[in-house]
Design an enzyme around this catalytic site. Structure first.
Site, PDB file in Angstrom:
ATOM      1  N   ARG A 240       0.850  -1.191   0.000  1.00 13.14           N
ATOM      2  CA  ARG A 240       0.000   0.000   0.000  1.00 13.14           C
ATOM      3  C   ARG A 240       0.879   1.231   0.000  1.00 13.14           C
ATOM      4  NH1 ARG A 240      -3.797  -2.245  -1.427  1.00 13.14           N
ATOM      5  NH2 ARG A 240      -5.888  -2.384  -0.543  1.00 13.14           N
ATOM      6  N   GLU A 269      -2.006   8.054  -3.919  1.00 14.59           N
ATOM      7  CA  GLU A 269      -2.333   7.682  -5.305  1.00 14.59           C
ATOM      8  C   GLU A 269      -3.795   8.015  -5.617  1.00 14.59           C
ATOM      9  OE1 GLU A 269      -1.320   3.436  -4.790  1.00 14.59           O
ATOM     10  OE2 GLU A 269      -3.449   2.982  -5.093  1.00 14.59           O
ATOM     11  N   HIS A 287      -0.998   0.529  -9.599  1.00 16.55           N
ATOM     12  CA  HIS A 287      -1.755  -0.338  -8.681  1.00 16.55           C
ATOM     13  C   HIS A 287      -2.506  -1.444  -9.444  1.00 16.55           C
ATOM     14  CE1 HIS A 287      -3.721  -0.321  -4.440  1.00 16.55           C
ATOM     15  NE2 HIS A 287      -3.646  -1.536  -4.909  1.00 16.55           N
TER      16      HIS A 287
HETATM   17  C1  GLV Z   1      -5.383  -4.451  -3.884  1.00 16.48           C
HETATM   18  O1  GLV Z   1      -4.560  -3.632  -3.600  1.00 16.48           O
HETATM   19  C2  GLV Z   1      -6.153  -5.157  -2.917  1.00 16.48           C
HETATM   20  O2  GLV Z   1      -6.053  -4.851  -1.718  1.00 16.48           O
HETATM   21  O3  GLV Z   1      -6.910  -6.047  -3.309  1.00 16.48           O
END
Ligand code: GLV
Length: 327
Positions: A240, A269, A287
């Site tokens: 994250r 982000e 991401h």
């Molecule tokens: C993606 O970052 C998730 O947490 O599924």
């Protein structure tokens, strides 16, 4: 009997909307508008349930505006967009979407690690810019993956998937640090040894971050931690934004405190620290670690299943705060 009302906060697969429509009165956001928190609260105020994604913040302020809300089903394994304590206090169930994305995300962690260590994007930019005029002995020379030491911070399911790929596929020595140590069987399956965070940072050739975000993990990697790493080391973050201090990382990359980084997640982000955008030795992706079509579909279906099971018989598949279910 009228169907419960749900909001699907972001655009998702049309077939999952159709499934949901069999069970619910659905307000969908298939135009994928990005709502402010106030707009989200406004849309949710007459809803019984919500299908959310990692960017949809559910906290005390939103909950106060939505007295009918009973469940928020996240299409993500991470759930730092939820204030779980506030949801529990409001009697709102939270669910996430674990397991179905583990192998896909571990694949991507490895892809980012390989691209970072072997300078794949940096060399591609060079080639596309028409700068490739001759061979040279050290052109984009990077670091090896095979036989190197892989340090994994956060050894949940995805961390274990990366460990197995590294140990069994690439003959890496795997070390890890986690809040709690894995049992011996899992350690043997992953061929991984438990070490302190400091030992991991000092000895790993490649550090991969796979820990959940919480206030306690904010800036787990900052200037001090980067300074502990080898100057030849790489850092990969698929966890994250906020786990790494991005400004400190940009500086460390510029100063060559570490060799390179691979980032799929960023503080704040989709905005990216402008300094990171100008350093060459960083591979960046928006991401997408879980983004394959089958996996994203499985995640969406799991979130839908959580909503359907909850309203059917109060038996959601992956509850995060089961206390609100009582009994
Ligand atoms: C993606 O970052 C998730 O947490 O599924």
């Amino acid at each position: 009997m009228s169907k419960p009302k749900i909001l699907v906060a972001r655009a998702i697969f049309p077939e999952v909307i159709s499934r949901l429509e069999q069970h619910f009165e659905v307000e969908a956001n298939q135009s994928d508008a990005i709502w402010s928190k106030a707009e989200l609260a406004e849309k949710l105020k007459d809803k019984d349930g919500a299908f959310t994604t990692g960017g949809d913040r559910i906290d005390a302020e939103v909950l106060a505006a939505c007295p009918r809300l009973k469940i928020c089903a996240n299409m993500a394994v991470g759930y730092n967009n939820f204030d779980i304590d506030a949801m529990t206090a409001a009697g709102v169930l939270a669910t996430n979407a674990p397991d179905v994305l583990t192998e896909t995300t571990a694949d991507f962690g490895f892809a980012l690690l390989m691209a970072t260590a072997r300078r794949v994007t940096e060399s591609e930019h060079f080639l596309r810019a028409g700068k490739w005029g001759k061979w040279s002995y050290d052109m984009f020379a990077g670091s090896d993956i095979h036989g190197s030491t892989l340090g994994i911070l956060g050894m949940g399911r995805i961390g274990q998937g990366i460990a197995k790929r590294g140990a069994h596929g690439f003959g890496m020595k795997v070390i890890y640090h986690n809040r709690s140590r894995l049992d011996v069987t899992l350690e043997a399956e992953c061929k991984a040894s438990y070490v302190s965070k400091e030992d991991l940072l000092r000895t790993a050739d490649h550090v991969v971050l796979v820990l959940p975000y919480s206030p306690a993990s904010h800036h787990t990697i900052g200037a001090a931690e980067l300074a502990m790493m080898k100057p030849t080391a790489t850092l990969v973050n698929i966890a994250r934004g906020g786990i790494v201090d991005d400004a400190a990382l940009a500086q460390a990359l510029r100063d060559k405190t570490i060799a390179a980084a691979g980032l799929d997640v960023f503080e704040g982000e989709p905005k990216v620290d402008p300094d990171l955008l100008t350093v060459p030795n960083v591979v960046m992706t928006p991401h997408i670690a879980s983004a394959t079509v089958p996996t994203r579909l499985a995640m969406a279906n799991l979130a839908a299943d959580n909503l359907i099971s909850f309203f059917k018989d109060k038996k959601p598949l992956t509850p995060l705060n089961p206390a609100v279910l009582g009994g």
